[in-house]
Design a protein around this motif. Structure first.
Motif, short mmCIF file in Angstrom:
data_model
loop_
_atom_site.label_atom_id
_atom_site.label_comp_id
_atom_site.label_asym_id
_atom_site.label_seq_id
_atom_site.Cartn_x
_atom_site.Cartn_y
_atom_site.Cartn_z
N ASP A 85 -41.05 5.90 -4.95
CA ASP A 85 -39.85 5.85 -5.79
C ASP A 85 -40.20 5.59 -7.26
OD1 ASP A 85 -38.21 6.34 -3.61
OD2 ASP A 85 -37.68 4.23 -3.34
N VAL A 86 -41.10 4.66 -7.51
CA VAL A 86 -41.52 4.38 -8.90
C VAL A 86 -42.20 5.61 -9.49
CG1 VAL A 86 -43.10 3.01 -10.35
CG2 VAL A 86 -41.66 1.89 -8.64
N ALA A 87 -43.10 6.22 -8.73
CA ALA A 87 -43.80 7.42 -9.21
C ALA A 87 -42.79 8.53 -9.52
CB ALA A 87 -44.81 7.89 -8.17
N GLN A 88 -41.80 8.71 -8.66
CA GLN A 88 -40.80 9.75 -8.87
C GLN A 88 -39.94 9.46 -10.10
OE1 GLN A 88 -40.52 12.63 -6.58
NE2 GLN A 88 -39.81 13.22 -8.62
N ASN A 134 -47.04 15.43 -10.13
CA ASN A 134 -47.37 15.51 -8.71
C ASN A 134 -47.59 14.12 -8.18
OD1 ASN A 134 -49.34 18.00 -9.97
ND2 ASN A 134 -47.73 18.55 -8.55
N ILE A 135 -47.11 13.87 -6.96
CA ILE A 135 -47.26 12.55 -6.36
C ILE A 135 -48.08 12.68 -5.08
CG2 ILE A 135 -46.04 10.58 -5.35
CD1 ILE A 135 -43.63 11.42 -7.16
N HIS A 140 -49.17 4.89 -4.60
CA HIS A 140 -49.02 6.33 -4.76
C HIS A 140 -49.62 6.71 -6.10
CE1 HIS A 140 -46.27 5.82 -1.45
NE2 HIS A 140 -46.30 7.12 -1.29
N ILE A 141 -50.22 7.88 -6.15
CA ILE A 141 -50.84 8.39 -7.37
C ILE A 141 -49.90 9.42 -7.98
CG2 ILE A 141 -52.84 9.53 -8.39
CD1 ILE A 141 -53.45 6.83 -6.97
#
Length: 109
Positions: free
Chosen positions: A15-18, A34-35, A55-56
């Motif tokens: 969620d944070v990455a998105q 890209n995640i 997550h990257i």
């Protein structure tokens, strides 16, 4: 030679990455995000070895957007010190480099 950057940011959740990816693309600071993950991370934090699943987030951008991306990431990311690093792309497919330039906009100073 291109001004393209490949930016890697570790995030505590998808969620944070998105959220960061969406904001960066909407603001035209990155052309793409890209995640990947989750990945298992082991790191030293305040003298203690920690482990976490993260997550990257990979952002594709250009040099002129770096400072604004730093500001955006630090405002949205929950870590005290987000792991945000960039690699300059010394080579890129010409059409891809042009697409990056067309879909990013460095903020005016």
């Amino acid at each position: 030679m291109t001004k393209a950057l490949l930016i890697r940011i570790t995030c505590p959740s998808q969620d944070v990455a998105q959220q960061i990816a969406d904001a960066a693309v909407e603001m035209r600071l990155a052309a793409c995000g890209n995640i990947e993950g989750p990945v298992s991370s082991t790191y030293l934090w305040k003298g203690v070895v920690e482990q976490a699943f993260e997550h990257i987030l990979w952002l594709k951008s250009v040099e002129g957007c770096w400072e604004a991306l730093e500001t955006l990431v630090t405002s949205l990311h929950p870590y005290d010190i987000p792991a945000m690093v960039a690699w300059p792309c010394t080579h890129a497919l010409g059409e891809y480099a042009a697409w990056l330039e067309e879909n990013t906009e460095a903020p005016s100073r």
